[in-house]
Write an enzyme that holds these catalytic residues in place. Structure first.
Site, PDB file in Angstrom:
ATOM      1  N   GLY A   1       1.022  -1.017  -0.363  1.00  0.00           N
ATOM      2  CA  GLY A   1      -0.055   0.290  -0.025  1.00  0.00           C
ATOM      3  C   GLY A   1       0.764   1.659  -0.551  1.00  0.00           C
ATOM      4  O   GLY A   1       0.564   2.504  -0.194  1.00  0.00           O
TER       5      GLY A   1
ATOM      6  N   GLU B   1       9.530   8.968 -28.612  1.00  0.00           N
ATOM      7  CA  GLU B   1      10.222   8.008 -29.814  1.00  0.00           C
ATOM      8  C   GLU B   1      10.172   7.168 -30.461  1.00  0.00           C
ATOM      9  O   GLU B   1      10.658   5.777 -31.345  1.00  0.00           O
ATOM     10  CB  GLU B   1      11.650   7.746 -29.192  1.00  0.00           C
TER      11      GLU B   1
HETATM   12  C1  FAD Z   1       5.309  13.088 -23.450  1.00  0.00           C
HETATM   13  C2  FAD Z   1       5.577  13.227 -24.244  1.00  0.00           C
HETATM   14  C3  FAD Z   1       6.712  14.131 -25.394  1.00  0.00           C
HETATM   15  C4  FAD Z   1       6.876  14.110 -27.049  1.00  0.00           C
HETATM   16  N1  FAD Z   1       7.850  14.820 -26.542  1.00  0.00           N
HETATM   17  C5  FAD Z   1       8.089  14.520 -28.569  1.00  0.00           C
HETATM   18  C6  FAD Z   1       9.484  15.473 -29.080  1.00  0.00           C
HETATM   19  O1  FAD Z   1       9.929  15.699 -28.173  1.00  0.00           O
HETATM   20  N2  FAD Z   1       9.024  15.042 -30.263  1.00  0.00           N
HETATM   21  C7  FAD Z   1       8.162  14.546 -30.730  1.00  0.00           C
HETATM   22  O2  FAD Z   1       8.237  15.963 -32.535  1.00  0.00           O
HETATM   23  N3  FAD Z   1       7.279  13.781 -30.175  1.00  0.00           N
HETATM   24  C8  FAD Z   1       7.734  13.359 -29.501  1.00  0.00           C
HETATM   25  N4  FAD Z   1       6.091  13.307 -28.939  1.00  0.00           N
HETATM   26  C9  FAD Z   1       5.324  12.711 -29.632  1.00  0.00           C
HETATM   27  C10 FAD Z   1       5.397  10.765 -30.032  1.00  0.00           C
HETATM   28  O3  FAD Z   1       6.852  10.511 -30.258  1.00  0.00           O
HETATM   29  C11 FAD Z   1       4.431  10.449 -30.209  1.00  0.00           C
HETATM   30  O4  FAD Z   1       3.478  10.806 -29.025  1.00  0.00           O
HETATM   31  C12 FAD Z   1       4.301   8.890 -30.161  1.00  0.00           C
HETATM   32  O5  FAD Z   1       5.113   9.005 -31.692  1.00  0.00           O
HETATM   33  C13 FAD Z   1       3.468   8.039 -30.942  1.00  0.00           C
HETATM   34  O6  FAD Z   1       2.443   9.040 -31.671  1.00  0.00           O
HETATM   35  P1  FAD Z   1       0.660   8.843 -30.856  1.00  0.00           P
HETATM   36  O7  FAD Z   1       1.073   9.926 -30.058  1.00  0.00           O
HETATM   37  O8  FAD Z   1      -0.041  10.336 -32.665  1.00  0.00           O
HETATM   38  O9  FAD Z   1       0.071   7.923 -30.980  1.00  0.00           O
HETATM   39  P2  FAD Z   1      -0.605   7.480 -32.303  1.00  0.00           P
HETATM   40  O10 FAD Z   1       0.109   7.290 -33.708  1.00  0.00           O
HETATM   41  O11 FAD Z   1      -2.255   8.027 -32.258  1.00  0.00           O
HETATM   42  O12 FAD Z   1      -0.753   5.897 -31.570  1.00  0.00           O
HETATM   43  C14 FAD Z   1      -2.311   5.548 -30.680  1.00  0.00           C
HETATM   44  C15 FAD Z   1      -1.485   4.201 -30.896  1.00  0.00           C
HETATM   45  O13 FAD Z   1      -1.908   3.194 -32.132  1.00  0.00           O
HETATM   46  C16 FAD Z   1      -0.659   2.080 -31.990  1.00  0.00           C
HETATM   47  N5  FAD Z   1      -0.432   2.002 -33.548  1.00  0.00           N
HETATM   48  C17 FAD Z   1      -0.312   2.698 -34.765  1.00  0.00           C
HETATM   49  N6  FAD Z   1       0.165   2.606 -35.529  1.00  0.00           N
HETATM   50  C18 FAD Z   1      -0.141   1.146 -35.613  1.00  0.00           C
HETATM   51  C19 FAD Z   1       0.577  -0.061 -36.246  1.00  0.00           C
HETATM   52  N7  FAD Z   1       1.115   0.607 -37.761  1.00  0.00           N
HETATM   53  N8  FAD Z   1       0.627  -1.048 -36.086  1.00  0.00           N
HETATM   54  C20 FAD Z   1       0.154  -1.143 -34.741  1.00  0.00           C
HETATM   55  N9  FAD Z   1       0.582  -0.633 -34.435  1.00  0.00           N
HETATM   56  C21 FAD Z   1       0.346   1.227 -34.308  1.00  0.00           C
HETATM   57  C22 FAD Z   1       0.020   2.783 -31.184  1.00  0.00           C
HETATM   58  O14 FAD Z   1       1.412   2.444 -31.060  1.00  0.00           O
HETATM   59  C23 FAD Z   1      -0.444   3.490 -29.810  1.00  0.00           C
HETATM   60  O15 FAD Z   1      -0.728   2.635 -29.748  1.00  0.00           O
HETATM   61  C24 FAD Z   1       5.844  13.234 -27.867  1.00  0.00           C
HETATM   62  C25 FAD Z   1       4.642  12.367 -27.314  1.00  0.00           C
HETATM   63  C26 FAD Z   1       4.737  13.157 -25.446  1.00  0.00           C
HETATM   64  C27 FAD Z   1       4.011  11.818 -24.769  1.00  0.00           C
END
Ligand code: FAD
Length: 386
Positions: free
Chosen positions: A340, A363
């Site tokens: 807890g 990333e």
């Molecule tokens: C705190 C934080 C810091 C960040 N910092 C940066 C930064 O400095 N620079 C930058 O450019 N970006 C940054 N990002 C962005 C980050 O890289 C993206 O959030 C990440 O690449 C996923 O994209 P999305 O969130 O749009 O998810 P989506 O692409 O919408 O994915 C949603 C879900 O679907 C799944 N999915 C999508 N396509 C497929 C596929 N073809 N096959 C199987 N599963 C799939 C994903 O794995 C995930 O589970 C940051 C994000 C966060 C939350």
């Protein structure tokens, strides 16, 4: 395990560990609560020359590369994954300048990044372009000697705190991602603004903001590589930086394991320390084994990157997937060992579990990394058959 660090690497690791212990650990919970950016720690890291470790010696760095950067990120992450990210994300923003910058760009930015005077950031993601990064919509229209940027980058780490941003935008939208380019954009450029600071689940000491471009004019000399090479710049950068995310995950996992073992010795139930129960001993044995395996993989990939190994995409994806999944499992088990108390904010466990989660997402999510690994395997198998 002995990873045969050089004397310089041992010194870098010890210095980062000392800063983590003495400066970061005492304020980690407070910054997690307030979401304040760790300006004071960034100063300490700069004064300790830790921003120099991954920058080539010609530009006032120490020339250590990704491996040395991973050592720092791992140690800082043991105390706070969020504070460590302020450092690591500057590395992510710096890598494209090191890999693709002209001599002039390198001379202009790398010495200031090495001294920690300025931070960098990397802007690829947009609201409609996450995993599908190739569908970005931000444009950089060529106009005389300039590019004119319009669009919004989402969730950019170090947004607003960094002074220099690598931004991926379409210089020739008709060609889609083949018409994308990587541009260096300085904070303060007219037409470049920041959106609100995001309120996050974990890594709350790091700052995440939108980059907003409205008729933002940058000189043509701010391009990295050539027009049309933006996606390649981004992918090569991420291949090199992913061991850094693995190191962050590894540090969080090791920090959680250390605390869980210590707690298990101190906490008594049934008249004995809970460390005497085999149920927990087996759990800790698995946690330690997974952490060591993550370390071995992360270090070997970072060393391969520094050695100039040609195709590191698959290895880099493996390190990121394995270390981040390990961090999530180990921090969850560490909460379990604390019982807890692990669920309460008075103890650091729940924060470590929240911090670990992001390493499976950014990333490139772990689903996308698994796709990279599998496609590499399939390609190799097809080549083998020919
Ligand atoms: C705190 C934080 C810091 C960040 N910092 C940066 C930064 O400095 N620079 C930058 O450019 N970006 C940054 N990002 C962005 C980050 O890289 C993206 O959030 C990440 O690449 C996923 O994209 P999305 O969130 O749009 O998810 P989506 O692409 O919408 O994915 C949603 C879900 O679907 C799944 N999915 C999508 N396509 C497929 C596929 N073809 N096959 C199987 N599963 C799939 C994903 O794995 C995930 O589970 C940051 C994000 C966060 C939350």
């Amino acid at each position: 395990m002995n990873y045969f660090l050089t004397d310089d690497q041992k010194m870098i690791k010890d210095l980062a560990a000392q800063i983590a212990r003495e400066k970061i650990a005492p304020i980690a919970a407070e910054l997690d609560e307030t979401g304040e950016f760790p300006h004071e720690i960034v100063k300490v890291l700069a004064q300790s020359d830790l921003f120099r470790v991954f920058i080539p010696t010609e530009y006032e760095g120490l020339g250590g590369g990704m491996f040395d950067m991973c050592l720092v990120v791992e140690e800082l992450s043991k105390a706070c994954g969020g504070i460590a990210l302020a450092y690591a994300a500057s590395g992510l923003g710096t890598i494209p300048i090191i890999l693709f910058g002209t001599e002039e760009q390198k001379k202009k930015y790398l010495p200031r990044l090495a001294s920690g005077e300025i931070l960098a950031a990397f802007g690829l993601t947009e609201s409609g372009a996450g995993s599908d990064a190739a569908s970005i919509k931000t444009t950089a229209k060529p106009d005389g000697d300039s590019y004119v940027l319009n669009g919004t980058k989402q969730w950019i780490t170090n947004g607003g705190e960094a002074s220099i941003y690598t931004v991926i935008a379409l210089t020739d939208p008709a060609r889609g991602v083949r018409g994308s380019s990587a541009l260096l954009v300085e904070k303060g450029t007219p037409g470049f603004d920041f959106g609100k600071k995001e309120n996050k689940m974990g890594i709350r000491a790091s700052v995440t903001r939108e980059l907003v471009f409205q008729d933002c004019r940058v000189p043509k000399s701010s391009i990295l590589s050539k027009e049309g090479m933006g996606f390649l710049v981004a992918m090569r950068t991420l291949d090199q930086s992913r061991p850094g995310v693995a190191a962050q995950a590894l540090g969080i996992a090791q920090g959680a394991l250390d605390k869980a073992v210590e707690y298990s010795r101190e906490r008594h139930q049934f008249g004995k320390p809970i460390s005497s129960f085999q149920g927990l001993q087996f759990m800790m044995a698995d946690m330690a084994t997974q952490v060591e395996a993550a370390r071995a993989l992360t270090y070997s990939v970072a060393r391969a990157v520094d050695a100039g190994e040609k195709d590191v995409s698959r290895m880099s994806a493996m390190a990121k997937v394995f270390a981040s999944d390990t961090a999530m499992r180990v921090t969850t088990d560490a909460v379990q060992i604390f019982g807890g108390y692990g669920y309460m904010k008075d103890y650091p466990m729940e924060k470590m579990m929240r911090d670990a989660k992001i390493t499976q997402i950014y990333e490139g999510t772990n689903q996308i990394q698994r796709e990279v690994i599998a496609l590499g395997l399939i390609k190799e198998s097809v080549r083998g058959k020919k």
